[in-house]
Design an enzyme around this catalytic site. Sequence first.
Site, mmCIF file in Angstrom:
data_model
loop_
_atom_site.group_PDB
_atom_site.id
_atom_site.type_symbol
_atom_site.label_atom_id
_atom_site.label_comp_id
_atom_site.label_asym_id
_atom_site.label_seq_id
_atom_site.Cartn_x
_atom_site.Cartn_y
_atom_site.Cartn_z
ATOM 1 N N SER A 1 0.820 -1.094 0.104
ATOM 2 C CA SER A 1 0.036 0.016 0.046
ATOM 3 C C SER A 1 0.810 1.248 0.226
ATOM 4 O O SER A 1 1.866 1.367 -0.825
ATOM 5 C CB SER A 1 -1.045 0.256 1.007
ATOM 6 O OG SER A 1 -2.014 0.788 1.085
ATOM 7 N N ASP B 1 -8.696 -4.523 -6.020
ATOM 8 C CA ASP B 1 -8.297 -3.636 -5.093
ATOM 9 C C ASP B 1 -9.271 -2.374 -5.011
ATOM 10 O O ASP B 1 -8.984 -1.632 -6.243
ATOM 11 C CB ASP B 1 -7.033 -3.161 -5.354
ATOM 12 C CG ASP B 1 -6.521 -2.484 -4.107
ATOM 13 O OD1 ASP B 1 -7.024 -1.735 -3.345
ATOM 14 O OD2 ASP B 1 -5.058 -2.410 -4.129
ATOM 15 N N HIS C 1 -7.411 -5.158 -1.781
ATOM 16 C CA HIS C 1 -6.237 -4.493 -1.334
ATOM 17 C C HIS C 1 -5.373 -5.140 -0.183
ATOM 18 O O HIS C 1 -4.223 -4.809 -0.041
ATOM 19 C CB HIS C 1 -6.512 -2.961 -0.847
ATOM 20 C CG HIS C 1 -5.475 -2.326 -0.574
ATOM 21 N ND1 HIS C 1 -4.516 -1.718 -1.305
ATOM 22 C CD2 HIS C 1 -4.966 -1.395 0.481
ATOM 23 C CE1 HIS C 1 -3.957 -0.941 -1.004
ATOM 24 N NE2 HIS C 1 -4.147 -0.678 0.414
#
Length: 289
Positions: free
Chosen positions: A159, A205, A237
């Site tokens: 991320s 995601d 995600h």
Amino acid sequence: MLRKQSLGLLGAGAALVAGLCTAPSAQAAENPYERGPAPTESSVTAVRGPFATSQTSVSSLGVTGFGGGEIYYPTSTGEGTFGAIAISPGFTAYWSSLSWLGPRLASQGFVVFGIETNTTLDQPDSRGDQLLAALDYLTQRSSVRSRVDATRLAVAGHSMGGGGSLEAAKDRTSLKAAIPIAPWNLDKTWPEVRTPTMIIGGESDSVAPVSSHAIPFYTSLTSAPEKAYLELDNASHFFPQVSNTTMAKYMISWMKRFIDNDTRYDQFLCPAPPSIGDISDYRDTCPNG
């Protein structure tokens, strides 16, 4: 004349035998960074690789520039030093969210530094700086520094940590590999990156959609000597936060190929794997293809 010819043949034979005897040493000398046995599909998908590992905790009180973390390393000292990779968690997350990666990657012959960030809210540019600070600590001050080859270092992250790994690769072009995982960053173009980079995205995601993050990042890596984009089928995600064999297989293969210069792992990267099963999309420049 016959005697001279016989002697000549004997000499040639002796030279051939000598050449055969020295061939393995010459081959080893060509790649002094090769570690572990020849890879197989089973070995790169195994939960643990061929090296026994240990780990040590690093307190935030004893470091500067990042928040401490966990170091995982092969216990073997018979094969020389190992390449190393620093990995950052994502926004609001701690290393524990990715900790399965530590022993899995270390057991394949790497020193792995799973870092904690200064704060869980740190942005990608800060996380990039922290990854580099962690590598400096690992090679210069850590208790395992004698096990690490400071010339063979890499970064990864999830991320905002993945966005941070791109920032780190941009700032330190000597890095041997970068692996952003479900990366998030407001900067969408990375022509400054000159490091072999594999981006791993999740098809579903919704936090860092691949259409506006991972794929544009991959496309913009115009100066990277090699690059790849792996997209995991129907993955959200948060796919890196649980053990993922496909993700691990390609991380191991990419790191072995570019941190260790180990062409035995080309077989898993080139030709590109088909977009079936766990893989919804795969793009690459095919190392040595």
